[in-house]
Design a protein around this motif. Structure first.
Motif, PDB file in Angstrom:
ATOM      1  N   SER A   4      43.866  30.703  39.310  1.00  0.00           N
ATOM      2  CA  SER A   4      42.966  31.333  40.276  1.00  0.00           C
ATOM      3  C   SER A   4      43.549  32.630  40.824  1.00  0.00           C
ATOM      4  N   LYS A   8      41.917  36.376  40.277  1.00  0.00           N
ATOM      5  CA  LYS A   8      41.657  37.211  41.446  1.00  0.00           C
ATOM      6  C   LYS A   8      42.362  38.569  41.318  1.00  0.00           C
ATOM      7  N   GLU A  12      40.548  42.129  41.237  1.00  0.00           N
ATOM      8  CA  GLU A  12      40.883  43.176  42.215  1.00  0.00           C
ATOM      9  C   GLU A  12      41.241  44.475  41.511  1.00  0.00           C
ATOM     10  N   LYS A  46      35.561  39.071  41.872  1.00  0.00           N
ATOM     11  CA  LYS A  46      35.949  38.112  42.910  1.00  0.00           C
ATOM     12  C   LYS A  46      36.858  37.008  42.386  1.00  0.00           C
ATOM     13  N   GLY A  47      37.136  37.032  41.080  1.00  0.00           N
ATOM     14  CA  GLY A  47      38.000  36.024  40.487  1.00  0.00           C
ATOM     15  C   GLY A  47      37.342  34.671  40.346  1.00  0.00           C
ATOM     16  N   ARG A  48      36.019  34.655  40.306  1.00  0.00           N
ATOM     17  CA  ARG A  48      35.275  33.396  40.231  1.00  0.00           C
ATOM     18  C   ARG A  48      34.941  32.969  38.812  1.00  0.00           C
TER      19      ARG A  48
END
Length: 75
Positions: A4, A8, A12, A46-48
């Motif tokens: 995770s 992210k 970014e 958003k790293g989702r």
């Protein structure tokens, strides 16, 4: 580094580079030569979501930066 955290950090990096170039997510989607939508770009930033290497490569080409800059985890 946890998965995770890695996702992210990559997200970014993409967002930072995109903003430095004065691009919106819609602008970025318009530059990518394949089917991808702003919702997917948003999730990546958003790293989702775990983008494929091919998607990250296409994003790097659209942003005109080396793939290594997007995948740099040392920042």
């Amino acid at each position: 580094m946890e998965k995770s955290e890695m996702l992210k950090a990559i997200g970014e990096n993409i967002k930072r580079i995109r903003l430095e170039k004065g691009l919106t997510q819609v602008d970025l989607v318009g530059r990518i030569e394949a089917r991808i939508d702003t919702t997917n770009i948003s999730r990546i930033e958003k790293g989702r979501t775990n983008a494929t290497i091919h998607t990250l490569f296409r994003i790097s080409q659209a942003l005109e930066v080396p793939l290594t800059e997007i995948c740099n985890l040392s920042k």
